[in-house]
Every structure is written in C-alpha cells, then in structure tokens.
Design a protein around this motif. Sequence first.
Motif, PDB file in Angstrom:
ATOM      1  N   ALA A  33      19.886 -10.425  -0.266  1.00 44.89           N
ATOM      2  CA  ALA A  33      19.067 -10.805   0.881  1.00 44.89           C
ATOM      3  C   ALA A  33      19.596 -10.166   2.162  1.00 44.89           C
ATOM      4  O   ALA A  33      18.826  -9.759   3.030  1.00 44.89           O
ATOM      5  CB  ALA A  33      19.033 -12.321   1.029  1.00 44.89           C
ATOM      6  N   TYR A  34      20.891 -10.061   2.274  1.00 46.60           N
ATOM      7  CA  TYR A  34      21.483  -9.505   3.493  1.00 46.60           C
ATOM      8  C   TYR A  34      21.483  -7.984   3.469  1.00 46.60           C
ATOM      9  O   TYR A  34      21.005  -7.341   4.403  1.00 46.60           O
ATOM     10  CB  TYR A  34      22.918 -10.033   3.649  1.00 46.60           C
ATOM     11  CG  TYR A  34      23.594  -9.607   4.936  1.00 46.60           C
ATOM     12  CD1 TYR A  34      23.454 -10.348   6.098  1.00 46.60           C
ATOM     13  CD2 TYR A  34      24.387  -8.467   4.975  1.00 46.60           C
ATOM     14  CE1 TYR A  34      24.065  -9.961   7.285  1.00 46.60           C
ATOM     15  CE2 TYR A  34      25.005  -8.066   6.150  1.00 46.60           C
ATOM     16  CZ  TYR A  34      24.853  -8.818   7.297  1.00 46.60           C
ATOM     17  OH  TYR A  34      25.458  -8.433   8.455  1.00 46.60           O
ATOM     18  N   TRP A  36      19.843  -5.856   1.547  1.00 44.92           N
ATOM     19  CA  TRP A  36      18.573  -5.175   1.333  1.00 44.92           C
ATOM     20  C   TRP A  36      17.563  -5.521   2.432  1.00 44.92           C
ATOM     21  O   TRP A  36      16.417  -5.084   2.394  1.00 44.92           O
ATOM     22  CB  TRP A  36      18.007  -5.543  -0.048  1.00 44.92           C
ATOM     23  CG  TRP A  36      17.157  -4.479  -0.643  1.00 44.92           C
ATOM     24  CD1 TRP A  36      16.296  -3.651   0.017  1.00 44.92           C
ATOM     25  CD2 TRP A  36      17.084  -4.110  -2.019  1.00 44.92           C
ATOM     26  NE1 TRP A  36      15.686  -2.794  -0.858  1.00 44.92           N
ATOM     27  CE2 TRP A  36      16.146  -3.052  -2.112  1.00 44.92           C
ATOM     28  CE3 TRP A  36      17.707  -4.560  -3.181  1.00 44.92           C
ATOM     29  CZ2 TRP A  36      15.822  -2.456  -3.332  1.00 44.92           C
ATOM     30  CZ3 TRP A  36      17.379  -3.974  -4.391  1.00 44.92           C
ATOM     31  CH2 TRP A  36      16.454  -2.917  -4.452  1.00 44.92           C
ATOM     32  N   SER A  37      17.958  -6.294   3.385  1.00 51.06           N
ATOM     33  CA  SER A  37      17.047  -6.644   4.470  1.00 51.06           C
ATOM     34  C   SER A  37      16.764  -5.417   5.326  1.00 51.06           C
ATOM     35  O   SER A  37      17.643  -4.591   5.551  1.00 51.06           O
ATOM     36  CB  SER A  37      17.686  -7.732   5.330  1.00 51.06           C
ATOM     37  OG  SER A  37      17.104  -7.732   6.607  1.00 51.06           O
ATOM     38  N   PRO A  38      15.524  -5.270   5.814  1.00 48.71           N
ATOM     39  CA  PRO A  38      15.236  -4.161   6.727  1.00 48.71           C
ATOM     40  C   PRO A  38      16.141  -4.176   7.962  1.00 48.71           C
ATOM     41  O   PRO A  38      16.371  -3.135   8.570  1.00 48.71           O
ATOM     42  CB  PRO A  38      13.777  -4.398   7.128  1.00 48.71           C
ATOM     43  CG  PRO A  38      13.222  -5.226   6.035  1.00 48.71           C
ATOM     44  CD  PRO A  38      14.345  -6.080   5.540  1.00 48.71           C
ATOM     45  N   LYS A  39      16.644  -5.360   8.308  1.00 44.96           N
ATOM     46  CA  LYS A  39      17.563  -5.429   9.451  1.00 44.96           C
ATOM     47  C   LYS A  39      18.840  -4.640   9.168  1.00 44.96           C
ATOM     48  O   LYS A  39      19.495  -4.148  10.082  1.00 44.96           O
ATOM     49  CB  LYS A  39      17.936  -6.887   9.756  1.00 44.96           C
ATOM     50  CG  LYS A  39      16.830  -7.654  10.424  1.00 44.96           C
ATOM     51  CD  LYS A  39      17.253  -9.089  10.644  1.00 44.96           C
ATOM     52  CE  LYS A  39      16.070  -9.935  11.047  1.00 44.96           C
ATOM     53  NZ  LYS A  39      16.317 -11.367  10.826  1.00 44.96           N
ATOM     54  N   THR A  40      19.224  -4.555   7.888  1.00 39.64           N
ATOM     55  CA  THR A  40      20.405  -3.783   7.519  1.00 39.64           C
ATOM     56  C   THR A  40      20.036  -2.330   7.250  1.00 39.64           C
ATOM     57  O   THR A  40      20.693  -1.413   7.726  1.00 39.64           O
ATOM     58  CB  THR A  40      21.049  -4.370   6.249  1.00 39.64           C
ATOM     59  OG1 THR A  40      21.283  -5.744   6.462  1.00 39.64           O
ATOM     60  CG2 THR A  40      22.342  -3.661   5.918  1.00 39.64           C
ATOM     61  N   PRO A 158      13.453  -4.015  12.849  1.00 33.06           N
ATOM     62  CA  PRO A 158      13.261  -3.767  11.418  1.00 33.06           C
ATOM     63  C   PRO A 158      11.859  -3.259  11.075  1.00 33.06           C
ATOM     64  O   PRO A 158      11.681  -2.558  10.097  1.00 33.06           O
ATOM     65  CB  PRO A 158      13.531  -5.128  10.773  1.00 33.06           C
ATOM     66  CG  PRO A 158      13.421  -6.127  11.876  1.00 33.06           C
ATOM     67  CD  PRO A 158      13.808  -5.417  13.126  1.00 33.06           C
ATOM     68  N   SER A 160       9.464  -4.700   9.762  1.00 33.59           N
ATOM     69  CA  SER A 160       9.005  -5.200   8.472  1.00 33.59           C
ATOM     70  C   SER A 160       7.793  -6.091   8.727  1.00 33.59           C
ATOM     71  O   SER A 160       7.509  -6.465   9.863  1.00 33.59           O
ATOM     72  CB  SER A 160      10.106  -6.020   7.815  1.00 33.59           C
ATOM     73  OG  SER A 160      10.462  -7.103   8.661  1.00 33.59           O
ATOM     74  N   TRP A 163       8.607  -9.340  10.375  1.00 31.67           N
ATOM     75  CA  TRP A 163       8.919  -9.169  11.781  1.00 31.67           C
ATOM     76  C   TRP A 163       7.642  -9.045  12.608  1.00 31.67           C
ATOM     77  O   TRP A 163       7.530  -9.606  13.694  1.00 31.67           O
ATOM     78  CB  TRP A 163       9.810  -7.933  11.918  1.00 31.67           C
ATOM     79  CG  TRP A 163      10.137  -7.525  13.302  1.00 31.67           C
ATOM     80  CD1 TRP A 163      11.113  -8.025  14.103  1.00 31.67           C
ATOM     81  CD2 TRP A 163       9.482  -6.507  14.054  1.00 31.67           C
ATOM     82  NE1 TRP A 163      11.103  -7.386  15.307  1.00 31.67           N
ATOM     83  CE2 TRP A 163      10.115  -6.450  15.305  1.00 31.67           C
ATOM     84  CE3 TRP A 163       8.420  -5.634  13.784  1.00 31.67           C
ATOM     85  CZ2 TRP A 163       9.724  -5.555  16.288  1.00 31.67           C
ATOM     86  CZ3 TRP A 163       8.034  -4.744  14.763  1.00 31.67           C
ATOM     87  CH2 TRP A 163       8.688  -4.714  16.002  1.00 31.67           C
TER      88      TRP A 163
ATOM     89  N   ARG B  31      24.863  -2.968   8.726  1.00 30.97           N
ATOM     90  CA  ARG B  31      23.995  -3.676   9.664  1.00 30.97           C
ATOM     91  C   ARG B  31      24.426  -3.430  11.106  1.00 30.97           C
ATOM     92  O   ARG B  31      23.604  -3.432  12.009  1.00 30.97           O
ATOM     93  CB  ARG B  31      24.004  -5.180   9.366  1.00 30.97           C
ATOM     94  CG  ARG B  31      23.088  -5.943  10.304  1.00 30.97           C
ATOM     95  CD  ARG B  31      22.840  -7.363   9.885  1.00 30.97           C
ATOM     96  NE  ARG B  31      21.948  -7.474   8.740  1.00 30.97           N
ATOM     97  CZ  ARG B  31      21.079  -8.468   8.568  1.00 30.97           C
ATOM     98  NH1 ARG B  31      20.970  -9.420   9.452  1.00 30.97           N
ATOM     99  NH2 ARG B  31      20.328  -8.529   7.489  1.00 30.97           N
TER     100      ARG B  31
END
Lengths: 217, 227
Positions: A33-34, A36-40, A158, A160, A163, B31
């Motif tokens: 979840a962390y 693969w998040s678009p934020k990452t 992100p 996404s 978002w 990140r």
Amino acid sequence: MSRFLFPRWSNAVLPLVAVGGAIAPLYIVFLIAYAWSPKTIEVGYKPAQPVPYSHALHVGQLGLDCRYCHTTVDRAAHASVPATQTCMNCHTQVQKDSPRLKPVRESYESGRSVLWTRVHDLPDYSYFDHSAHVNRGVSCVECHGRIDQMEVVQKAAPMSMGWCLECHRNPTDNLRPLDRITQLSWDQRTEMTAEEREALKKLYHINPSENCSTCHR
Amino acid sequence: MMQMPPKIFFYLGIVAACAALIPPVLAVQSRNTTSEKPPLHPFLDMDVQPKFKPQTESVLFADGRSARPQPAGTVARDEAMEDTHRNFGVVDGQWVTTMPRDLPVSMDLLRRGQARFNIYCTACHGYAGEGNGTVNRRALELVTNASGPVNGTVWVQAKNIHDPTVTVQPVGQLFNTVTHGIRNMAGYGTQIPTDDRWAIVAYVKALQRSFDAQLQDVPPDQRSKVQ
C-alpha cells in the motif's frame, strides 16, 4: 524411509512462528500500500530536459504569467507546451549565444520540435480538461505545486483517481478568484475565509461530478 | 528445561528480520526523494493507447509530430480572414481607426484587455506600459554586465507606449504591431487569439488616455477622491 519428526526444539519456536505468521500478512499489505502508492511512485518524477529551462527564473523572478507560454490552458483541454517561437520572442536577443539554448536555436533554424520530456502524463483513458478548471477558480498550483520555485519541474501531486476525487468531493478549499489563478505564491486557505471560498463555489457554479463518464469516455 | 534450536537458526532469523527492513526503507526513500527515471509502471492496462494526444510523437511523419501543420494554400473553416478590418486592422490600404463591429468597447472588453496585456505585454512594457518590465530590466542588466554582455545579449530599451509616436497610432496600426511585431518585438499573432488582440489594443488606448487625463475626465461625484 523413516518418517519425518519435528525436532524437540520446535516447541520453543512455535510462539515465534505464530507471531511471525500474524505479522507477515500485515507487513506485506502495508508495504504494498505504501510502496505502490502513486504518492511514492509518481510524485517526485523530475526528468532532465533537453534545455535546462528554469521556471524559478522565468516565473519566480521575472514574473512571467503561466499563460504567456502555455497559451491554450484557458481555452482547451490541453495546456500547450510553447512553440520554439515563444522562446525566441526574447532569446533572439537575450542570452542569444548561450550554449544552454543550443537546442532551441537548432529547432528555430530547422523547424523541428525541441524534444521536451513530458512530466505529467495521465493514462490515455482519462480526459482531463485544463480550461474547465482554470476558468472556474482552480489554480495551477493545486495540481502542479510551486512551479515558480522549481529549477527543474517535478511532479508534485500523485494525479491518481483517488486524488482527483478528493477535490471533486470537496472542492471549496481549492477555489480562488479568477484574477489570481496563476499567482502561485497566493494561498486562498490563508488569504480567504471559508465563507468567502464557499461564496466562490456558488458564484462559479461549482458542482463537480463524480460520474465515471465525466473523465472516462 | 525446554530444548532450544541450533544457534544457526537464531542467526538466520536475525538476518531475515534485517532483510525485511530493506523494502520499507527503500519505499520511504523513494517517497521522499526525486528521480530522473520514469515512474515504475508494471501494469499498463490501457494507459498507453495507440492514439495521438496533442503534441505527441508520431513515427508516421518525417517531422516526428502527430499534429500536422496546415497545408500551404489552404484555409480552415471560419478562418478565411475576409474581413480585413478585423483580421489585419486595415481597410482600403488604411489603418482602421475604429474597433471591429462585433467587438465594441465595453468595460468587459477593457478588463479582458487588461488581463491579457498583463500576461503578454508587461514582461517588457511594464504594467503601466512605460517600457520598464522585468524582462526589459533583466536584459539591460545582462547587456551592461561588467565583463561584457552575457552570452551575446543585445537589447533595445522596450518602447514606452505613452511615447507621442505611439499615442498617435490608430488602433489598426497597434493591432498590426501586436499581431506581427515591430523592430525587435516578435509578433503575438499565434500566441494571442484575434479577439484578445483587439481587447489589448482597446486597453492600450485606455492606458494611454489615462496618462493624459484631466480632472474634467473624472465624473463630478468622484472628483473629490482624486483631488
């Protein structure tokens, strides 16, 4: 063949195995979840460009408006990357022999495009419309961040679907008067009251759709 | 006394626990830092479709662009430019002195003109049109640099639009200058649509007029405010 027997010390390990077995799925779920998040994955993409064009200089220091170059942003879905002619409006004279501007001069002479690297590339099944947003109070900065402070442009949000929907479900805080739409250093969250932003929502008839077909055709 | 496992298993366990920390550390690093490399994109789904979006590449055409230039000698629908007043600021070889019929001067048009002037013109001409914009200032700095002009910079002071040689120009001539440029100024015909160029011209006229304003020009009920 003799039967396999767990060694006697297995009993000592059993509680550890139980704890590990409980933690492992949590570890995997949170990690994916962390990580693969678009934020990452998406945020912070900062490709090197063929010309080291600095928004910090042109926008931040010289105060050029976003629309001087991205001319179609308030009348079309696509915010255009400027033609080489736009660079040459000034650079036929200013810094005209700069080695960093070589690709621009070559493009100007040959008529071929400067091969800029695209930073923000939405999936081809989503149809974002710039003009619909900037003409109704959503500033560039809400999605692109403080471009006026970036030497090299990087992806700030992100972009996404989740978002996008955050704002479509609760747009009020992201609204500002149209005459400040490209003023990236101005922040309606501190400069305006919640009531004023709410009034803008009514004034601009902001009623964002969450329907699939709004963005996907 | 419970029998304990061989020592090697303790060490393996410690190594495994440490190894499990590596992916989260990498994710946190990813990140919080930027990267020049394109984002990982393991599942393409239909993200990249064989279609052309604006300003994308195409291998079909020699110039590598998906967007095609207009073929020479053709005219797009509604772009015939038959109305020379509106499109060139000229009628019968003379600069026009009036706005196009469908663009009468109104407060909305002037506001539009002001907004567009502030986007496209102020960089050199400044907000009041006196020729002291930020680009003008920067260019002069580069020219008068102590160790010679930077990278061959040359610059001619941007025109003050309140100069008598400019204030006498009819709107048609101003429109032509905005569209096609003049001397060192590039033309803005491709950057600014026709209507907006006329709005800018109207605003420039208003700006020039404002520099020459008399007290009599102010409505009587508001004169006390400026006195």
